[in-house]
Design a protein around this motif. Structure first.
Motif, PDB file in Angstrom:
ATOM      1  N   SER A   1     -20.327   7.449  21.191  1.00  8.73           N
ATOM      2  CA  SER A   1     -21.143   8.290  20.328  1.00  8.73           C
ATOM      3  C   SER A   1     -21.043   7.802  18.897  1.00  8.73           C
ATOM      4  O   SER A   1     -19.972   7.388  18.436  1.00  8.73           O
ATOM      5  CB  SER A   1     -20.673   9.746  20.413  1.00  8.73           C
ATOM      6  OG  SER A   1     -21.293  10.539  19.436  1.00  8.73           O
ATOM      7  N   LYS A   2     -22.160   7.863  18.197  1.00  9.51           N
ATOM      8  CA  LYS A   2     -22.151   7.461  16.797  1.00  9.51           C
ATOM      9  C   LYS A   2     -21.302   8.418  15.963  1.00  9.51           C
ATOM     10  O   LYS A   2     -20.619   8.012  15.019  1.00  9.51           O
ATOM     11  CB  LYS A   2     -23.582   7.421  16.264  1.00  9.51           C
ATOM     12  CG  LYS A   2     -23.715   6.742  14.906  1.00  9.51           C
ATOM     13  CD  LYS A   2     -25.170   6.546  14.526  1.00  9.51           C
ATOM     14  CE  LYS A   2     -25.287   5.789  13.216  1.00  9.51           C
ATOM     15  NZ  LYS A   2     -26.716   5.578  12.831  1.00  9.51           N
ATOM     16  N   SER A   3     -21.308   9.698  16.343  1.00  8.55           N
ATOM     17  CA  SER A   3     -20.521  10.673  15.595  1.00  8.55           C
ATOM     18  C   SER A   3     -19.020  10.444  15.783  1.00  8.55           C
ATOM     19  O   SER A   3     -18.232  10.706  14.867  1.00  8.55           O
ATOM     20  CB  SER A   3     -20.895  12.089  16.046  1.00  8.55           C
ATOM     21  OG  SER A   3     -20.616  12.269  17.426  1.00  8.55           O
ATOM     22  N   LEU A   4     -18.620   9.951  16.940  1.00 10.90           N
ATOM     23  CA  LEU A   4     -17.200   9.669  17.184  1.00 10.90           C
ATOM     24  C   LEU A   4     -16.800   8.294  16.654  1.00 10.90           C
ATOM     25  O   LEU A   4     -15.607   7.957  16.656  1.00 10.90           O
ATOM     26  CB  LEU A   4     -16.898   9.744  18.682  1.00 10.90           C
ATOM     27  CG  LEU A   4     -17.059  11.117  19.343  1.00 10.90           C
ATOM     28  CD1 LEU A   4     -16.805  11.013  20.844  1.00 10.90           C
ATOM     29  CD2 LEU A   4     -16.106  12.130  18.713  1.00 10.90           C
ATOM     30  N   LYS A   5     -17.778   7.514  16.244  1.00  6.70           N
ATOM     31  CA  LYS A   5     -17.550   6.167  15.702  1.00  6.70           C
ATOM     32  C   LYS A   5     -16.791   5.265  16.687  1.00  6.70           C
ATOM     33  O   LYS A   5     -16.005   4.413  16.294  1.00  6.70           O
ATOM     34  CB  LYS A   5     -16.773   6.241  14.372  1.00  6.70           C
ATOM     35  CG  LYS A   5     -17.479   7.054  13.288  1.00  6.70           C
ATOM     36  CD  LYS A   5     -16.761   6.976  11.965  1.00  6.70           C
ATOM     37  CE  LYS A   5     -17.403   7.867  10.920  1.00  6.70           C
ATOM     38  NZ  LYS A   5     -18.812   7.547  10.682  1.00  6.70           N
ATOM     39  N   ASN A   6     -17.042   5.468  17.974  1.00  7.47           N
ATOM     40  CA  ASN A   6     -16.412   4.610  18.976  1.00  7.47           C
ATOM     41  C   ASN A   6     -17.443   3.726  19.679  1.00  7.47           C
ATOM     42  O   ASN A   6     -17.276   3.331  20.816  1.00  7.47           O
ATOM     43  CB  ASN A   6     -15.677   5.454  20.017  1.00  7.47           C
ATOM     44  CG  ASN A   6     -16.628   6.337  20.817  1.00  7.47           C
ATOM     45  OD1 ASN A   6     -17.754   6.584  20.402  1.00  7.47           O
ATOM     46  ND2 ASN A   6     -16.167   6.808  21.972  1.00  7.47           N
ATOM     47  N   PHE A   7     -18.543   3.469  18.983  1.00 10.15           N
ATOM     48  CA  PHE A   7     -19.599   2.654  19.566  1.00 10.15           C
ATOM     49  C   PHE A   7     -19.365   1.161  19.296  1.00 10.15           C
ATOM     50  O   PHE A   7     -18.630   0.781  18.376  1.00 10.15           O
ATOM     51  CB  PHE A   7     -20.964   3.071  19.014  1.00 10.15           C
ATOM     52  CG  PHE A   7     -21.091   2.955  17.520  1.00 10.15           C
ATOM     53  CD1 PHE A   7     -21.521   1.774  16.933  1.00 10.15           C
ATOM     54  CD2 PHE A   7     -20.767   4.032  16.695  1.00 10.15           C
ATOM     55  CE1 PHE A   7     -21.630   1.660  15.562  1.00 10.15           C
ATOM     56  CE2 PHE A   7     -20.878   3.926  15.325  1.00 10.15           C
ATOM     57  CZ  PHE A   7     -21.306   2.745  14.752  1.00 10.15           C
ATOM     58  N   VAL A   8     -19.985   0.334  20.100  1.00  9.99           N
ATOM     59  CA  VAL A   8     -19.944  -1.122  19.944  1.00  9.99           C
ATOM     60  C   VAL A   8     -21.363  -1.595  19.684  1.00  9.99           C
ATOM     61  O   VAL A   8     -22.272  -1.315  20.475  1.00  9.99           O
ATOM     62  CB  VAL A   8     -19.393  -1.810  21.209  1.00  9.99           C
ATOM     63  CG1 VAL A   8     -19.386  -3.319  21.042  1.00  9.99           C
ATOM     64  CG2 VAL A   8     -17.989  -1.298  21.524  1.00  9.99           C
ATOM     65  N   THR A   9     -21.568  -2.296  18.585  1.00  7.83           N
ATOM     66  CA  THR A   9     -22.913  -2.772  18.259  1.00  7.83           C
ATOM     67  C   THR A   9     -23.260  -3.993  19.097  1.00  7.83           C
ATOM     68  O   THR A   9     -22.379  -4.674  19.649  1.00  7.83           O
ATOM     69  CB  THR A   9     -23.026  -3.142  16.773  1.00  7.83           C
ATOM     70  OG1 THR A   9     -22.201  -4.291  16.513  1.00  7.83           O
ATOM     71  CG2 THR A   9     -22.583  -1.978  15.886  1.00  7.83           C
ATOM     72  N   ILE A  10     -24.542  -4.273  19.185  1.00  6.73           N
ATOM     73  CA  ILE A  10     -25.000  -5.449  19.937  1.00  6.73           C
ATOM     74  C   ILE A  10     -24.465  -6.721  19.297  1.00  6.73           C
ATOM     75  O   ILE A  10     -24.058  -7.657  19.980  1.00  6.73           O
ATOM     76  CB  ILE A  10     -26.541  -5.475  20.006  1.00  6.73           C
ATOM     77  CG1 ILE A  10     -27.051  -4.277  20.816  1.00  6.73           C
ATOM     78  CG2 ILE A  10     -27.032  -6.773  20.622  1.00  6.73           C
ATOM     79  CD1 ILE A  10     -28.546  -4.164  20.883  1.00  6.73           C
TER      80      ILE A  10
END
Length: 465
Positions: free
Chosen positions: A111-120
């Protein structure tokens, strides 16, 4: 939600999606039609349910879907039968819906709000330069390479080399999505380890495509030798063909290889259509749902079968009782070519990039006997490159055979061990760092026939012990 005379009401963000689709339906009604609507499994209710309800209610109230033009058409054309008008008014809004599971990172929903995302960019190993333009780390921006020209040089030949075919994080991700992440309907966990697992499987596919094409090129090259080097011999591991070309007689191994590829193609088609009776994702026969796990398993088994066949052919040709004996002609080309074409067509079908699909096929390793263009220059360079590798491997094999013979005679053991150590160092460290793997042949009791073969591999740096 909120109370209303008709029941519990829902927020207006459902209307936004229906309105956007309605507007696009109007703009492209003469050329396009919405047939599939996708979204996360959590949007199935109430979001998608409300989209359908309000969109179909709007369509019925306005004489069908397609916006004002459809409504006007229904009003102006009085010659339409009542049944046709009724069918249009009750037309299904969007017939097919796809709901995917959530993506998790370290046990938590991405989730973007949790800031646990991986960008392309992070997944592909791409960074930005000072002027904001994307650049690559370790030459890993593979999609940028292959999509710019579809893997082609300006003269129409493939520009995909062995080096950049081995590393493709985008295709690793595609493989993970297809066959290692489970059913698209369920949750999936993204991690570096899972991407490495996908890379290992894809590397096996690439190895087979490269080695298989290499074998075909060598077997075709043996036909050329019939005119200018028909007396070539096979001495101390130096691979030279008899000049008679490949035989057309199929043996048991060739027939089994062909049957395996045929069955693999059938099973892959069933997996795409969701018709596998032993479906891994539990969809079962006749469910018409994608079974990517079975698809990947079938292709991996085909690659393993092809590699085993190639290895057996190579060993049969290098382990001869008499090193002065000309080896038998290569096996028939058709079975191996059919397997390679089957493999390439299947991985192309599910969207892998040219880096993987065309691995092994390039202007610098394809044999073009009649070309005088730049392709011929590349082909000639490839012949020199392969000849150099063959000679180096042959030299090493001869030294190794002599050393093993000296050990068995207990003559100069220390010196012989040192020679063997040098040979092992070349096999374990020198050649792998150049993207070449050496396969040692069997040494006879007389210390002869220690022939060796080589194949491309992913370049790696090894630490000397």
């Amino acid at each position: 939600s909120y109370p209303s005379p008709w029941g519990t009401g829902r927020p207006g963000w459902h209307v936004e999606c229906s309105a956007m689709i309605e507007r696009l339906s109007r703009d492209f009604e003469t050329t396009h039609e919405f047939r599939i609507h996708a979204g996360g499994v959590d949007l199935k209710f109430p979001h998608h349910a409300n989209e359908i309800a309000q969109a179909e209610a709007f369509g019925v109230a306005n004489g069908g879907f397609g916006g004002a033009s459809a409504s006007a058409g229904a009003c102006d054309d009085q010659s339409k039968s009542e049944s046709e008008s009724q069918a249009k008014r009750w037309k299904e809004w969007i017939p097919h819906w796809v709901h995917t599971g959530h993506l998790y990172v370290k046990g938590r929903k991405m989730s973007k709000s949790l800031k646990n995302f991986v960008t392309i960019r992070e997944m592909l190993g791409v960074s930005k330069t000072s002027n904001g333009e994307p650049t690559t780390e370790n030459s890993r921006d593979d999609d940028k390479k292959d999509n710019s020209s579809n893997g082609k040089n300006t003269d129409g030949t493939n520009n995909i080399t062995h080096e950049n075919a081995w590393t493709s994080p985008a295709d690793d991700f595609r493989l993970w999505c297809l066959g290692l992440s489970g059913s698209y309907r369920g949750p999936a966990t993204y991690s570096k380890e899972r991407m490495e697992e996908a890379s290992v499987i894809r590397e096996k596919w690439v190895r087979f495509l490269i080695e298989g094409q290499e074998c075909l090129d060598r077997w075709r090259f043996s036909t050329v030798l019939d005119f200018d080097n028909a007396d070539s011999k096979y001495v101390n591991g130096n691979v030279s063909f008899s000049g008679k070309g490949s035989t057309k007689l199929w043996g048991h191994k060739e027939l089994k290889l062909f049957q395996t590829a045929t069955q693999c193609s059938i099973n892959c088609q069933k997996a795409v259509l969701g018709q596998c009776s032993n479906s891994i994702n539990g969809s079962g026969k006749g469910s018409f749902d994608l079974d990517g796990t079975t698809f990947v398993k079938e292709l991996t088994f085909l690659a393993e079968t092809g590699l085993a066949y190639i290895q057996q052919v190579k060993m049969n040709r290098i382990n001869t009782d008499n090193p002065q004996t000309t080896p038998p002609p290569p096996p028939p080309e058709e079975p191996l070519r059919f397997v390679l074409e089957t493999m390439r067509s299947q991985i192309d079908l599910v969207g892998f990039s040219p880096l993987t699909v065309h691995a092994g096929i390039s202007g610098d390793n394809s044999l073009n006997l009649h070309s005088t263009s730049a392709t011929a220059k590349n082909t000639n360079y490839s012949k020199k490159e392969r000849a150099l590798l063959d000679e180096i491997v042959a030299f090493r094999s001869a030294v190794r055979s002599s050393a093993i013979g000296g050990l068995r005679k207990k003559d100069g053991i220390a010196a012989v061990k040192e020679i063997l150590g040098l040979c092992d160092e070349m096999r374990d460290y020198v050649f792998p760092s150049l993207g070449v793997e050496i396969l040692d042949g069997k040494v006879g009791d007389d210390g002869r026939s220690g022939g060796g073969e080589w194949r491309y591999c992913s370049p790696r740096n090894g630490n000397k012990k």
